[in-house]
Design an enzyme around this catalytic site. Structure first.
Site, PDB file in Angstrom:
ATOM      1  N   ASP A  51       0.845  -1.203   0.000  1.00  0.00           N
ATOM      2  CA  ASP A  51       0.000   0.000   0.000  1.00  0.00           C
ATOM      3  C   ASP A  51       0.878   1.249   0.000  1.00  0.00           C
ATOM      4  OD1 ASP A  51       0.744  -0.806   2.650  1.00  0.00           O
ATOM      5  OD2 ASP A  51      -0.717   0.586   3.500  1.00  0.00           O
ATOM      6  N   GLU A  56       0.074  -0.932   5.947  1.00  0.00           N
ATOM      7  CA  GLU A  56       1.161  -0.320   6.733  1.00  0.00           C
ATOM      8  C   GLU A  56       0.945   1.176   6.862  1.00  0.00           C
ATOM      9  OE1 GLU A  56       4.837   1.405   8.107  1.00  0.00           O
ATOM     10  OE2 GLU A  56       3.845   1.856   6.222  1.00  0.00           O
TER      11      GLU A  56
END
Ligand code: ZN
Length: 376
Positions: free
Chosen positions: A70, A134
């Site tokens: 991400d 994250e």
């Protein structure tokens, strides 16, 4: 024709994966790793794509690489010189969201493995621990992967995290730990009243001021090696009705503490509670992140040795920056080293990385994998 790492980085950047989306990155990673002998285990939780890719080695020991697919949002697209997901290379610079944080590093690790497998180099067992959570809440990401590995007894002996750790050139800095974070919301209670009748009121600001002064003056002791001292900052304070003739009934404050591993959450909570002991108050503690530190030893020596062989650089073993997913892995007792690209444009518009950096990082990763030995 770009090299393998750059080619993979381009393909990853082109897959839009603003947190918590994975954007198909991990299926693409699987398509690269499966022919090299990796088996994918899905640890998807709460809509988050989490994967463990494992290749059983010819040598003892297990070395993991941890990373995230991400990326943070682009910000104003019109401010980008290149479209943020176009992954164009201009004058040796690869542009795009995730170039440094951290699709570039994922690409380098895969490229290093591909080259070593192509040379039939005997390797330890290798794992890639990849999450798409994250940059967001980190609630269903790496922590779930660690829980899965604990239950399956497949924890690695050491882990490299591909966070962009470097300042000016690849290898100048690794992170071997991070400070912890505690945030406190404090409400000091009194009794509202008329300022001309103080005997009928209890001024919450008067109660809060000495308590906050005591908090600011707490001595946190010597920092543990390699860490800055614990910092306790009162970041907000508010009280009063806005009228000058009203004694305030309550006063609110926010306190932000960045602590080194020489202090603990319990110790911090006890110190704050003691400072407020003589006032009626509500203290709301949030232990946002646990401090961690990998001590000097064979794993950090291996990482820094590889950097020295490839680049000639003496590496700073740093503990700066905010928190990272390393805290979840370190909490399981795994030595952690964060090593990635430079971090000059992370989370900014026009995120970019030099193609030459990717080549250097790939060479360092390759050297680490080749020299990895089971850690006593
Ligand atoms: Zn990152």
């Amino acid at each position: 024709m770009p090299d393998i790492a750059t080619t993979i980085a381009i393909k990853l950047i082109q897959r839009e994966s603003v947190t918590p989306e994975d954007g198909g990155c991990q299926n693409y990673i699987e398509s690269l790793l499966a022919p090299l002998g990796f088996v994918r285990t899905h640890v998807d939780t709460g809509g988050i794509t989490n994967s463990i890719y494992t290749r059983t080695g010819e040598l003892p020991g297990t070395l993991a690489f941890a990373g995230h697919t991400d990326v943070v949002p682009t910000g104003p697209v019109e401010q980008w010189q290149q479209p943020p997901f176009s992954a164009e290379i201009i004058d040796g610079i690869l542009h795009g969201r995730g170039a440094q944080d951290m699709k570039g590093a994922i690409a380098c690790w895969i490229a290093a493995i591909a080259e070593l497998c192509g040379e039939y180099t005997p390797l330890p067992t290798l794992q890639l621990l990849i999450t798409s959570d994250e940059e967001g809440d980190s609630i269903d990401g790496t922590i779930r992967i660690v829980e899965h590995m604990q239950a399956a007894a497949t924890l690695p002996d050491a882990v490299i995290i591909g966070e962009p750790s470097c300042s000016n050139s690849v290898g100048d800095t690794i992170r071997r730990g991070r400070r912890g974070v505690v945030q406190v919301r404090a409400t000091i209670h009194g009794k509202q009243g008329h300022s001309a009748y103080p005997q009928d009121a209890d001024n919450a600001i008067h109660r809060a001021a000495p308590a906050l002064a005591r908090i600011a003056a707490i001595k946190w002791g010597e920092p543990s090696a390699g860490f800055p001292a614990t910092s306790c900052q009162i970041t907000n304070i508010s009280g009063g009705t806005g009228a000058s003739n009203v004694i305030p009934g309550h006063c609110d404050a926010f306190i932000d503490i960045r602590y080194n591993p020489g202090n603990s959450f319990d110790e911090i909570r006890a110190a704050i509670e003691a400072a407020c002991a003589d006032c009626e108050c509500t203290l709301d503690f949030d232990h946002v992140a646990t401090a961690f530190s990998t001590p000097d030893g064979p794993f950090l020596d291996l990482v820094c040795g590889s950097i020295l062989r490839v680049t000639g650089t003496e590496t700073l073993r740093d503990t700066g920056g905010g928190t990272s997913d390393g805290r979840f892995l370190a909490a399981a007792g795994i030595p952690v080293a964060e090593l990635g690209t430079t971090n000059s444009s992370i989370h900014q518009v026009n995120e970019q990385v030099a193609v030459s950096e990717l080549a250097t990082l790939t060479a360092i990763y390759s050297d680490i994998i080749k020299h990895f030995e089971v850690l006593a």
